[in-house]
Design a protein around this motif. Sequence first.
Motif, PDB file in Angstrom:
ATOM      1  N   PRO A 233      36.943  43.327  48.651  1.00 46.92           N
ATOM      2  CA  PRO A 233      35.982  44.220  47.990  1.00 46.92           C
ATOM      3  C   PRO A 233      36.110  44.155  46.478  1.00 46.92           C
ATOM      4  O   PRO A 233      35.139  44.384  45.755  1.00 46.92           O
ATOM      5  N   ARG A 234      37.298  43.826  45.981  1.00 50.83           N
ATOM      6  CA  ARG A 234      37.478  43.757  44.533  1.00 50.83           C
ATOM      7  C   ARG A 234      36.627  42.636  43.933  1.00 50.83           C
ATOM      8  O   ARG A 234      36.000  42.792  42.899  1.00 50.83           O
ATOM      9  N   ASP A 235      36.646  41.485  44.629  1.00 53.42           N
ATOM     10  CA  ASP A 235      35.835  40.362  44.135  1.00 53.42           C
ATOM     11  C   ASP A 235      34.356  40.709  44.147  1.00 53.42           C
ATOM     12  O   ASP A 235      33.611  40.388  43.219  1.00 53.42           O
ATOM     13  N   LEU A 236      33.933  41.374  45.220  1.00 54.19           N
ATOM     14  CA  LEU A 236      32.525  41.744  45.316  1.00 54.19           C
ATOM     15  C   LEU A 236      32.159  42.748  44.226  1.00 54.19           C
ATOM     16  O   LEU A 236      31.077  42.697  43.653  1.00 54.19           O
ATOM     17  N   MET A 237      33.071  43.656  43.960  1.00 50.58           N
ATOM     18  CA  MET A 237      32.849  44.633  42.891  1.00 50.58           C
ATOM     19  C   MET A 237      32.706  43.915  41.559  1.00 50.58           C
ATOM     20  O   MET A 237      31.806  44.218  40.761  1.00 50.58           O
ATOM     21  N   ALA A 238      33.603  42.920  41.321  1.00 46.28           N
ATOM     22  CA  ALA A 238      33.585  42.229  40.043  1.00 46.28           C
ATOM     23  C   ALA A 238      32.296  41.432  39.880  1.00 46.28           C
ATOM     24  O   ALA A 238      31.735  41.364  38.793  1.00 46.28           O
ATOM     25  N   ARG A 239      31.811  40.837  40.970  1.00 43.35           N
ATOM     26  CA  ARG A 239      30.657  39.956  40.857  1.00 43.35           C
ATOM     27  C   ARG A 239      29.348  40.728  40.935  1.00 43.35           C
ATOM     28  O   ARG A 239      28.402  40.428  40.218  1.00 43.35           O
TER      29      ARG A 239
ATOM     30  N   ARG B  17      28.614  47.977  42.104  1.00 41.76           N
ATOM     31  CA  ARG B  17      28.684  48.951  43.210  1.00 41.76           C
ATOM     32  C   ARG B  17      27.947  48.459  44.453  1.00 41.76           C
ATOM     33  O   ARG B  17      28.352  48.737  45.570  1.00 41.76           O
ATOM     34  N   ILE B  18      26.865  47.725  44.218  1.00 40.22           N
ATOM     35  CA  ILE B  18      26.054  47.305  45.351  1.00 40.22           C
ATOM     36  C   ILE B  18      26.852  46.339  46.234  1.00 40.22           C
ATOM     37  O   ILE B  18      26.738  46.328  47.459  1.00 40.22           O
ATOM     38  N   GLY B  19      27.726  45.540  45.589  1.00 36.70           N
ATOM     39  CA  GLY B  19      28.576  44.618  46.333  1.00 36.70           C
ATOM     40  C   GLY B  19      29.563  45.370  47.210  1.00 36.70           C
ATOM     41  O   GLY B  19      29.827  44.989  48.363  1.00 36.70           O
ATOM     42  N   VAL B  20      30.104  46.465  46.663  1.00 38.24           N
ATOM     43  CA  VAL B  20      31.050  47.263  47.444  1.00 38.24           C
ATOM     44  C   VAL B  20      30.343  47.912  48.630  1.00 38.24           C
ATOM     45  O   VAL B  20      30.868  47.934  49.747  1.00 38.24           O
ATOM     46  N   LEU B  21      29.125  48.385  48.370  1.00 36.64           N
ATOM     47  CA  LEU B  21      28.359  48.987  49.465  1.00 36.64           C
ATOM     48  C   LEU B  21      28.111  47.951  50.565  1.00 36.64           C
ATOM     49  O   LEU B  21      28.295  48.235  51.749  1.00 36.64           O
ATOM     50  N   ALA B  22      27.726  46.747  50.156  1.00 32.62           N
ATOM     51  CA  ALA B  22      27.468  45.688  51.126  1.00 32.62           C
ATOM     52  C   ALA B  22      28.736  45.400  51.928  1.00 32.62           C
ATOM     53  O   ALA B  22      28.691  45.213  53.148  1.00 32.62           O
ATOM     54  N   HIS B  23      29.886  45.378  51.262  1.00 34.16           N
ATOM     55  CA  HIS B  23      31.138  45.105  51.957  1.00 34.16           C
ATOM     56  C   HIS B  23      31.448  46.196  52.971  1.00 34.16           C
ATOM     57  O   HIS B  23      31.840  45.938  54.105  1.00 34.16           O
ATOM     58  N   ARG B  24      31.232  47.445  52.523  1.00 32.92           N
ATOM     59  CA  ARG B  24      31.552  48.557  53.412  1.00 32.92           C
ATOM     60  C   ARG B  24      30.652  48.527  54.644  1.00 32.92           C
ATOM     61  O   ARG B  24      31.099  48.750  55.772  1.00 32.92           O
TER      62      ARG B  24
END
Lengths: 235, 524
Positions: B212-218, B221-228
Amino acid sequence: MGASSPVRLSQVTPVSATSLAIERMLPVDDTFATLFHTPGAERPGLVRGQVIHCTGAAPLSLALALAAAASRAGAWLAVVDVPGLGVEATGELGVLLERLVRVETGPAGQWADVMCAVADGFELIVTEIPRGVSAATARRVHQRIRARGGVLLTTASGRSGSPMSSDLDVRTVSPQWKGLGAGHGYLRARRLVVEASGRRLPRTRSIEVWLPGPTGRPEPVDGEVIDLTVAAAGA
Amino acid sequence: MIRRILTVWCPDWSVVAAGRHRELAVVLSANRVLARSPSAATAGITVGQRRREAQRHCPDVMLVDHDPNRDARAFEPVVRTVGAFAPRLEVVAPGMLCIDAKGPTRYFGGEQELASRLADSITAAVPGVRIGIGVADGRFASAIAAHRAAPELPVVVEAGTSPEFLAQLPVCWLDVVGRQDATDQGRELGELVELLARLGLSRLGDVAAMSPRDLMARFGRIGVLAHRLASGVDERPPDTVDPPHEWDVAHTFEDPLEQIEPVVFAAKSLADGLSATLSDNGQVCTRLVVVAETDHGERSERAWYRVTGLSAAAMVERVRWQLDGWVSQPGGLSAGIVLLRLVPDEIRCDDGEQAGLWGGRSEADDRARRTMTRLAGLIGDGGVQVPVWRGGRLPAERYGWIPAAVADLDRAGDRLPDHRSEPWPGALPAPSPPVVLDDPEPLEVLDAGGHPVMVTGRGTATAPPAAAAGRRVVAWAGPWPVEQCWWQPDQRRRLARFQVLLDDGTAQLLVVEHRQWWLVATYQ
């Protein structure tokens, strides 16, 4: 974060409205620059809080053309109670259609209330003042416009007096259409004279423009100011 | 602990709500297909298609305009049926709702049993509706299960296996959430899906395997939501808290109100107050409970959920939906409404939508938007309109107006596409008339001898027009014939256009159709 954040956003005092000269103006198309030159201002423009009456042969075209540059620069344009507004022509005159909203107040006579609400959110307003609006109501709307810093452009085809006092009167006179013949051609452009007068103008200013030009956009004929008094003497 | 959630999903609900699901019909929103009837689906029409594409597949398809209020009103019987099984239900959008499955499952003896009983009751209450029912851990997995369920066959994902269930699915399912709400976040999710697929993350499992950290960096917030979402853990973020009760807002009406409009108006000020409180504290409401009571003690309580958070306008919309459905139920209400209460039930930190510095939304945009909402409250939704491109040869056809309330003001490209500057064969060239009459006026056009001017079958005028509506014609051109829809007897039109310049300097666009002249536009 959360309920115990030290400073609530509502406690932050908003920055008061600035009054830099450039921010007291909305941009206007270069074609009309000579009409809207204000002493002391760097660039010509529509002064915020003013009411401009557009009359004569092409009041609606003129009002939309005056609003065009500001609309492209980010201001929203509300057209209140103008029946049959031609969207395509509005776009051709230079108004950004993405920021165009039409408001119809209906038969209930809510024009003044609606105008006050519109003045809160729109920097450009074009309206045709309906019959039967009293001078007191018109003054209330005018005050709201002045307080909120928008620009109101009213259109009227007749020469009868408007209940609202204006800061600037702009007339379109002697229209001449080009391009249409006896059974051939099509309407290509209209040449007309735009005269501006008002309380703050020492004398009537006048220019000749194509409104609309061949692409639909207003274009200058030659750009120089024709002083009416001189023209009359020479005639 | 992740809750077991049962989701009921009615595919193409807007068509069912419009009562057209037995016909060949599509519902359009912003010129794109939002929902289609089964026969339209067979004909090859897909959701998201442009109107013209849909008509190309199927020229005689019936086009219905989208009406969110109608969707919500028609959904009320489904909500009431499900409400008999589980009183605590959340309506995600008209056409989709979910319930906490734990209690009813125990009562009815199994999830399969509960799902099939629900399906029976709903089809009995709303004949002809197709439904999908899914049961899984968490809202997202449950929603996907419902989308994949056949009408007779509920999909039940065993407890604890949601991550495996999701891992095999393509990433485009993330967009299921995006499609439910038209907020920026929902849309970003749609864009993210395309990007993920291009990056080679084609399955939800691939996304879940990322840090999730990588998704957050790239992606933020939307990346974190997608991961969750993709990893099947609860989409209720860890920062979700129960709000304090002081934040509940209520309005008591001295005089019981029979009409909905004034109640909605009160809801507007309640919602504004509530969202001001929330935003002062940096929070956004994801689950809102709306309670209304009448003078005789009738009560309507409903929870509304949106993963990306409910804005004030969205809250008002949901109040309207709920009241609309409640009032239009069989028998109606026996007394006026005396109480309206909005309870924020679930809140979380606001990720913040910043005003755009370059592009994006400006302060002027927000101001205009707020004013439009207020104006709609003052004069009705129909009084505040924005232009929409339709295309055509006549000035009145080329643009239409739609209520600002149903337009997506952030994405004006849908209603005002770039290609409209391209030539439309047969349309008149610029400049266009600034005044296009809503109702064309009949008039008389005479030749020099005082006889009416007509257009022959070969498309020529019988004589040069000399007078129109009592004024002398100085110059004229035409006729420019238009023949439209000649293949459809009830829609075909055959007419000719003229431009005339009158002696008072005004120019007009005239149309002659069936030997009658009409004034359609003036070049004011």
